[in-house]
Design a protein around this motif. Structure first.
Motif, short mmCIF file in Angstrom:
data_model
loop_
_atom_site.label_atom_id
_atom_site.label_comp_id
_atom_site.label_asym_id
_atom_site.label_seq_id
_atom_site.Cartn_x
_atom_site.Cartn_y
_atom_site.Cartn_z
N SER A 87 0.81 -1.22 0.00
CA SER A 87 0.00 0.00 0.00
C SER A 87 0.84 1.27 0.00
N ILE A 146 -2.71 6.10 -1.41
CA ILE A 146 -2.55 4.67 -1.67
C ILE A 146 -1.79 4.50 -2.97
N THR A 181 -4.64 5.17 6.16
CA THR A 181 -4.89 5.38 4.73
C THR A 181 -5.27 4.08 4.05
N TRP A 182 -4.51 3.04 4.35
CA TRP A 182 -4.80 1.71 3.79
C TRP A 182 -6.17 1.21 4.22
N TRP A 186 -9.04 2.88 2.47
CA TRP A 186 -9.16 2.43 1.09
C TRP A 186 -9.86 1.07 1.03
N LYS A 236 -13.59 1.38 1.78
CA LYS A 236 -14.33 2.07 0.73
C LYS A 236 -14.44 1.25 -0.55
N ASN A 237 -13.41 0.47 -0.87
CA ASN A 237 -13.33 -0.13 -2.20
C ASN A 237 -13.51 -1.64 -2.27
#
Length: 220
Positions: free
Chosen positions: A5, A27, A82-83, A86, A89-90
């Motif tokens: 990441s 990311i 941050t990872w 992500w 969310k994804n």
């Protein structure tokens, strides 16, 4: 699929030499490739104890700010956030399985093996010493980050498992068969193959067998 990441950029200094930058709030640009993966395995660890990473001088960037000095542990915590954002969310837990693999405690500092010294000539695991009971702060940060996530990330906690294996490092041996690469330089952060990393893969396999994700793999 193994993934990293970290988002790296390279900037040029006045001598036109490259200076890498780690952007802890972004990311990796290849992340779109991860979205359709059945299984993702993320990991990081010793990378954060290396030279420029640990010193943190002109290395960490957040937004448009390049910090002249920044604590590597705090950078690690923010990078994991941050990872985690992500992933939440994804990634779809009905479609994909995500592992975060921990890491082994670094021990090479000079002296006896369990206080950071050599491990050449070792033929058996160790069952006592300071390293057996050590647990890195960064692993606690990982546990906290995963505990706050929506996505059910599977933590592959191999820290204590690997702490026993003083006999599993390349040490002074390298790619030249039985020939010693160096009499002084010890490689105690990598592992011989076949060896310890094979056990990590077996644990991943066991996890997938014992806790399959049938929704993800029967609707293809």
């Amino acid at each position: 699929m193994n993934a990293s990441s970290h988002h790296h950029r390279v900037r040029l200094n006045r001598q036109r030499n490259s200076n890498p930058i780690l952007q802890i709030d972004r990311i990796d640009k290849t992340a779109n490739r991860w979205k359709n993966a059945d299984v993702l395995v993320f990991n990081t660890g010793h990378w954060w104890t290396h030279g420029k990473t640990a010193r943190g001088k002109n290395y960490y960037k957040e937004g448009e700010t390049l910090y002249p000095q920044f604590d590597s542990t705090e950078a690690y915590r923010r990078a994991l956030k941050t990872w985690a954002r992500w992933i939440d969310k994804n990634m779809d837990p009905a479609r994909s399985v995500v592992f975060y693999r921990g890491y082994s405690t670094a021990h090479f500092r000079g002296g006896d093996w369990d206080s950071g010294g050599s491990c050449n000539g070792e033929t058996e695991p160790t069952f006592k010493g300071a390293i057996i009971d050590s647990y890195p702060l960064k692993m606690r940060i990982v546990e906290e980050a995963i505990g706050r996530m929506r996505f059910p990330v599977r933590l592959l906690n191999v820290t204590k498992l690997t702490n026993f294996r003083r006999d599993g490092h390349p040490s002074v041996y390298g790619k030249a068969g039985d020939k010693k690469v160096s009499k002084r330089k010890q490689d105690c952060s990598h592992w011989c193959l076949p060896g310890v990393p094979d056990a990590w893969n077996e644990l991943i396999y066991a996890s997938l067998v014992l806790e399959p994700n049938p929704i993800a793999w029967t609707n293809r």
